[in-house]
Design an enzyme around this catalytic site. Structure first.
Site: not given
Length: 220
Positions: A9-11, A13, A131
């Site tokens: 889990q990222g910022a 998605a 990124d």
């Protein structure tokens, strides 16, 4: 599709591991941004999903390895794509090889050369990753094939400034992995310039980007 298993889990998605039509798959599901108007949030999210899917497809057309897109599900804010569980990240490869054989070992420098040529192919087409960390680059056990993942911040037609920032992000990511990373990045840039006639303008711009980055660090 089997029941998805949360992978990360990222910022922006969540990533789930699952299967799609019997094939190992990753589901990338973007969050709703409750601070935005719902219609605006839907529009922005849909644009980002479509841009990411197009970037993945474009990579493969350029001959650059990227996950195959299986399905784009805009109502559910999802992209379903190929899973590559047999690969490790370039970050892991740098850590492993530099610890075992040194920062200037031949396998690591060969990997750097492959990475430089890959980036030249992307950048010659104007494709900015957005990124470009070593965690968003996968490599097989033989260090022969590099796969680029996570194009969620990609730009389809970047100029020298955006391309240089791509390289700067990679440079900082490599440095954070291994402080003695000079030989690796030098080999990346040498291969990058040899592969693409337009590379010099980007590398010149990279020098300016570095200077701005150092100034920000000095000023806090």
């Amino acid at each position: 599709m089997k029941s998805p298993q949360l992978l990360k889990q990222g910022a922006e998605a969540r990533l789930y591991r699952t299967t799609f039509c019997g094939r190992p798959a990753i589901v990338k599901e973007r969050f709703k941004k409750t601070y935005r108007h719902p219609e605006l949030d839907d529009a922005i999210t849909n644009d980002r999903i479509k841009a990411e899917a197009r970037a993945l497809v474009r990579c493969r057309k350029l001959g650059v390895r990227a996950p195959v897109v299986y399905q784009v599900d805009l109502p559910r804010r999802r992209i379903v794509m190929q899973d590559l569980p047999e690969c490790s990240t370039v970050r892991e490869a740098i850590c492993r090889l530099s610890a075992a054989q040194g920062a200037d070992c031949e396998p690591l420098l060969a990997l750097a050369g492959r990475l430089g040529r890959l980036l030249a192919t992307l950048h010659a087409a104007g494709l900015v990753h957005g990124d470009l960390t070593t965690s968003n680059l996968l490599v097989d056990d033989q260090l022969e094939h590099i796969t680029v993942i996570d194009f969620g911040l990609s730009v389809a037609d970047g100029g020298a400034e955006e391309l240089a920032v791509d390289l700067y992000v990679l440079e900082r990511a490599v440095l954070s992995t291994h402080p003695q990373s000079g030989p690796f990045t030098e080999h990346v840039y040498t291969a990058y310039e040899q592969q693409w006639s337009g590379a010099r303008a980007v590398l010149d711009k990279l020098h300016q980007v570095r200077m701005r980055g150092r100034k920000r660090l000095m000023l806090g």
